[in-house]
Design an enzyme around this catalytic site. Structure first.
Site, short mmCIF file in Angstrom:
data_model
loop_
_atom_site.label_atom_id
_atom_site.label_comp_id
_atom_site.label_asym_id
_atom_site.label_seq_id
_atom_site.Cartn_x
_atom_site.Cartn_y
_atom_site.Cartn_z
N HIS A 1 0.84 -1.20 0.00
CA HIS A 1 0.00 0.00 0.00
C HIS A 1 0.87 1.26 0.00
CE1 HIS A 1 -3.15 -2.63 2.18
NE2 HIS A 1 -3.72 -2.25 1.05
N CYS B 1 -2.26 0.25 10.02
CA CYS B 1 -3.40 -0.52 9.53
C CYS B 1 -4.25 -1.12 10.64
CB CYS B 1 -2.96 -1.57 8.54
SG CYS B 1 -1.60 -2.55 9.06
C1 CIR Z 1 -3.54 -7.85 3.32
O1 CIR Z 1 -2.76 -8.33 2.51
O2 CIR Z 1 -4.55 -7.27 2.98
C2 CIR Z 1 -3.24 -8.03 4.79
N1 CIR Z 1 -2.59 -9.28 5.00
C3 CIR Z 1 -2.38 -6.88 5.29
C4 CIR Z 1 -3.06 -5.56 5.21
C5 CIR Z 1 -2.25 -4.46 5.80
N2 CIR Z 1 -2.93 -3.23 5.68
C6 CIR Z 1 -2.35 -2.07 5.54
O3 CIR Z 1 -1.14 -1.98 5.47
N3 CIR Z 1 -3.13 -1.00 5.45
#
Ligand code: CIR
Length: 259
Positions: A165, A252
């Site tokens: 992201h 997150c």
């Molecule tokens: C994903 O791949 O969506 C989750 N395992 C990790 C999401 C992390 N979110 C973020 O950095 N905003």
């Protein structure tokens, strides 16, 4: 953060199915569920120590990535934009987050075929930067822009390479200061900002929660901590080793807003 009321963080417990999380750039490694829960609890305590009230959503045992609430919505003073995450496995996370926000803000929705992950949205005052990642598509950006134009906010896209992201690659840590990984996002996109570049050996070090003037930051990167403190930025470190294996960082695990 926005400008009204008292600070609130919406969080969600670590799901007991986190071992089945989405992974894009990392190889799957065993996640210690109990340690992950303890680290998440300590993260909430760090937020509370800075005067943030926690609203914890119910656990979602069958939604492996539910702890990463940031991806489900982007909250502004004027409106909460309810996301449509790029990973189909994550879309069932959204209704609980939407329910928590419905009483607090008017809502706008990203709808199919648009996709938008909150982790791709970096709000820098009135300008809203959106990462062009695998999770966020052009239609999602168009819909976000349409939702925000009314409020005088501008939306600008930023290419992201190699990171999940935009906020894996760059976050705000001060009034005019950004923490940034130049391998993942071009610093030239942030004209006028003072940039702290992370070391190439620590690519994940660019993710920090800014709760002016403090920063909540992963303990795994002491070098950057020292550089932040040298600039007069007070840093609270937290251990996030287990959630990092799920490609999560500190931003997150909460949705920050004023309530
Ligand atoms: C994903 O791949 O969506 C989750 N395992 C990790 C999401 C992390 N979110 C973020 O950095 N905003």
């Amino acid at each position: 953060m926005n400008e009204r009321g008292l600070p609130l963080a919406i969080t969600r417990p670590v799901s007991r199915s986190i071992a089945r999380c989405e992974l894009t750039h990392l190889t799957r490694a065993p996640i210690d569920f109990d340690v992950a829960c303890a680290q998440h609890a300590a993260y909430e305590v760090a937020l509370e120590s800075l005067g943030v009230r926690i609203e914890r959503l119910p656990e979602a045992p069958d939604l492996p990535d539910a702890v990463f609430v940031e991806d489900c919505a982007v909250v502004f003073d004027e409106v909460a934009v309810i996301c449509r995450p790029g990973a189909a496995s994550r879309r069932a996370e959204v209704p609980a987050v939407e329910a928590a926000l419905a009483a607090r803000r008017p809502l706008a929705h990203i709808t199919a075929p648009g996709t938008l992950d909150g982790g791709d949205v970096l709000v820098l005052d009135r300008e809203v930067l959106v990462g062009q990642s695998r999770r966020t598509n052009a239609e999602g950006v168009t819909q976000l822009r349409a939702a925000l134009t009314l409020f005088g906010r501008t939306v600008r896209t930023v290419p992201v390479t190699g990171a999940l992201h935009l906020k894996s690659a760059v976050t705000r840590v001060g009034e005019r200061t950004l923490l940034l990984n130049p391998a993942w996002v071009d610093p030239a996109a942030f004209d006028g900002w003072s940039i702290i570049a992370v070391d190439p050996s620590e690519p994940f070090a660019a993710n920090a929660v800014w709760l002016e003037p403090h920063v909540i930051y992963a303990e795994a990167f002491p070098g950057i901590r020292e550089r932040l403190e040298a600039r007069g930025i007070p840093v609270l470190t937290v251990a996030v080793s287990e959630l990092a294996k799920a490609e999560g960082g500190v931003t997150c695990c909460s949705l920050l807003l004023k309530d």
